[in-house]
Scaffold this motif. Sequence first.
Motif, mmCIF file in Angstrom:
data_model
loop_
_atom_site.group_PDB
_atom_site.id
_atom_site.type_symbol
_atom_site.label_atom_id
_atom_site.label_comp_id
_atom_site.label_asym_id
_atom_site.label_seq_id
_atom_site.Cartn_x
_atom_site.Cartn_y
_atom_site.Cartn_z
ATOM 1 N N HIS A 238 -10.990 39.495 29.137
ATOM 2 C CA HIS A 238 -11.124 40.699 29.799
ATOM 3 C C HIS A 238 -12.118 40.874 31.230
ATOM 4 C CE1 HIS A 238 -10.956 45.056 30.658
ATOM 5 N NE2 HIS A 238 -11.528 45.699 29.436
ATOM 6 N N PRO A 239 -11.443 40.252 32.308
ATOM 7 C CA PRO A 239 -12.111 39.907 33.569
ATOM 8 C C PRO A 239 -12.946 41.255 34.131
ATOM 9 C CG PRO A 239 -9.871 38.982 33.492
ATOM 10 C CD PRO A 239 -10.170 39.602 32.286
ATOM 11 N N ALA A 240 -12.372 42.312 33.976
ATOM 12 C CA ALA A 240 -12.761 43.617 34.450
ATOM 13 C C ALA A 240 -14.335 44.053 33.572
ATOM 14 C CB ALA A 240 -11.892 44.900 34.201
ATOM 15 N N ALA A 241 -14.224 43.666 32.644
ATOM 16 C CA ALA A 241 -15.489 43.838 31.765
ATOM 17 C C ALA A 241 -16.690 43.058 32.436
ATOM 18 C CB ALA A 241 -15.373 43.456 30.285
ATOM 19 N N LEU A 242 -16.423 41.923 33.025
ATOM 20 C CA LEU A 242 -17.464 40.911 33.412
ATOM 21 C C LEU A 242 -18.036 41.554 34.675
ATOM 22 C CD1 LEU A 242 -15.646 37.671 33.380
ATOM 23 C CD2 LEU A 242 -17.184 38.646 31.634
ATOM 24 N N ALA A 243 -17.307 42.362 35.451
ATOM 25 C CA ALA A 243 -17.622 42.901 36.455
ATOM 26 C C ALA A 243 -19.336 43.456 36.883
ATOM 27 C CB ALA A 243 -16.686 43.910 37.448
ATOM 28 N N PRO A 244 -19.523 44.289 35.888
ATOM 29 C CA PRO A 244 -20.905 45.011 35.892
ATOM 30 C C PRO A 244 -22.027 43.814 35.624
ATOM 31 C CG PRO A 244 -19.654 46.269 34.314
ATOM 32 C CD PRO A 244 -18.827 44.980 34.645
ATOM 33 N N PHE A 245 -21.697 42.690 35.164
ATOM 34 C CA PHE A 245 -22.816 41.868 35.175
ATOM 35 C C PHE A 245 -22.710 41.017 36.299
ATOM 36 C CE2 PHE A 245 -21.344 43.219 31.096
ATOM 37 C CZ PHE A 245 -22.482 43.424 30.101
ATOM 38 N N GLU A 246 -21.602 40.972 36.963
ATOM 39 C CA GLU A 246 -21.846 39.816 38.135
ATOM 40 C C GLU A 246 -22.880 40.017 39.389
ATOM 41 O OE1 GLU A 246 -17.739 40.188 39.471
ATOM 42 O OE2 GLU A 246 -16.970 38.719 37.982
ATOM 43 N N SER A 247 -23.289 41.253 39.420
ATOM 44 C CA SER A 247 -24.549 41.504 40.567
ATOM 45 C C SER A 247 -25.718 41.675 39.840
ATOM 46 C CB SER A 247 -23.882 42.950 41.260
ATOM 47 O OG SER A 247 -24.075 43.810 40.267
ATOM 48 N N LEU A 248 -25.900 41.057 38.781
ATOM 49 C CA LEU A 248 -27.287 41.240 38.240
ATOM 50 C C LEU A 248 -27.963 40.308 38.680
ATOM 51 C CD1 LEU A 248 -26.618 42.258 34.428
ATOM 52 C CD2 LEU A 248 -27.274 43.910 36.134
ATOM 53 N N PRO A 249 -29.407 40.391 39.146
ATOM 54 C CA PRO A 249 -30.009 39.107 39.877
ATOM 55 C C PRO A 249 -30.508 38.273 39.026
ATOM 56 C CG PRO A 249 -31.411 41.303 39.597
ATOM 57 C CD PRO A 249 -30.054 41.733 39.221
ATOM 58 N N ASN A 250 -30.524 38.462 37.715
ATOM 59 C CA ASN A 250 -31.239 37.442 36.891
ATOM 60 C C ASN A 250 -30.263 37.014 35.833
ATOM 61 O OD1 ASN A 250 -31.085 39.626 35.172
ATOM 62 N ND2 ASN A 250 -33.163 39.676 34.425
ATOM 63 N N CYS A 251 -28.874 37.330 35.869
ATOM 64 C CA CYS A 251 -27.723 36.881 35.348
ATOM 65 C C CYS A 251 -26.708 36.012 35.709
ATOM 66 C CB CYS A 251 -27.096 38.181 34.493
ATOM 67 S SG CYS A 251 -25.763 37.806 33.662
ATOM 68 N N VAL A 252 -26.198 35.004 34.841
ATOM 69 C CA VAL A 252 -25.445 33.999 35.483
ATOM 70 C C VAL A 252 -24.326 34.215 34.278
ATOM 71 C CG1 VAL A 252 -24.645 31.644 35.665
ATOM 72 C CG2 VAL A 252 -26.929 32.289 36.654
ATOM 73 N N LEU A 253 -22.951 34.327 34.832
ATOM 74 C CA LEU A 253 -21.917 34.384 33.908
ATOM 75 C C LEU A 253 -20.979 33.146 33.715
ATOM 76 C CD1 LEU A 253 -20.040 37.854 34.999
ATOM 77 C CD2 LEU A 253 -21.248 37.280 32.729
ATOM 78 N N ARG A 254 -21.021 32.569 32.550
ATOM 79 C CA ARG A 254 -20.140 31.702 32.180
ATOM 80 C C ARG A 254 -18.647 31.854 31.347
ATOM 81 N NH1 ARG A 254 -21.573 25.802 31.885
ATOM 82 N NH2 ARG A 254 -20.268 24.600 30.946
ATOM 83 N N ALA A 255 -17.844 32.228 32.045
ATOM 84 C CA ALA A 255 -16.613 32.916 31.246
ATOM 85 C C ALA A 255 -15.733 31.556 31.090
ATOM 86 C CB ALA A 255 -15.764 33.630 32.254
#
Length: 258
Positions: A238-255
């Motif tokens: 669900h790529p759209a669900a990832l969007a809110p986390f992409e701009s967090l300064p202390n968060c890295v997404l590993r999909a």
Amino acid sequence: MTVPRQTTTQRRGLLLAAVRGGDSSIQALAEQFGVSPSTIRRDLTELAREGHVVRTYGGALDTGPSVERTLREKDASHAEEKNAVARAAAELVRDGEVVLLDSGTTTGRLAHHLADRPGLTVVTNGLTVLLALADSPEVDVIVLGGRLRHPNEAILGTTVEQQLRHIRPDRVFLGADGLTADRGLCAPTLEQAQLKHAMLHAGREAYVLVDHSKLGSAPFVYWAPMDREHTIVVDDGHPAALAPFESLPNCVLRAVTV
């Protein structure tokens, strides 16, 4: 589509997932599971007794997001996604490290992938993790002692947090019932929210393991803020669900791809 014949326990877990997915007709559920309508009625009656559904004329309805599911029910949901996340998380762990695994279904699957890793030390408060590693001669398992909580089979209590103060794991892997960009990890009790926050800060590197259905979900009122650098390992369903986390300064997404 009719599902293969299951044991009663397996069928009820899948039946609950079907009801939560919107299927409520006894006749349709009986055809789907290849059993008689009377069997479905008994299953729904038992699920209602446990508080997971509300019986209606001709079927059942989900009781809503505030009802905590059993570990069996959680494990049957999004199984392929959880396996993909667990495999990706296992690749992050190096031989000889000390890792802290939270309770939960995805962390239990991660433990399964770590069972043959030489020289590894796993610290956990989760029964799923313990069972996955119980027969592994390669892994040194440290169980944080406390009170076993049902239905999620997590070991909790002040003794667990006290023991955490004496451990500095290389990596911490957390599970979650829900995860939002503004509040953090959602947990069914205040005690678990506090423990997850303590675990978050216990290691050198922190990870959250979730399938995409958990993103943006807030089934409970207790939270562990994600107030340190961390990586979210999640499937890409669900790529759209990832969007809110992409701009967090202390968060890295590993999909990861399922």
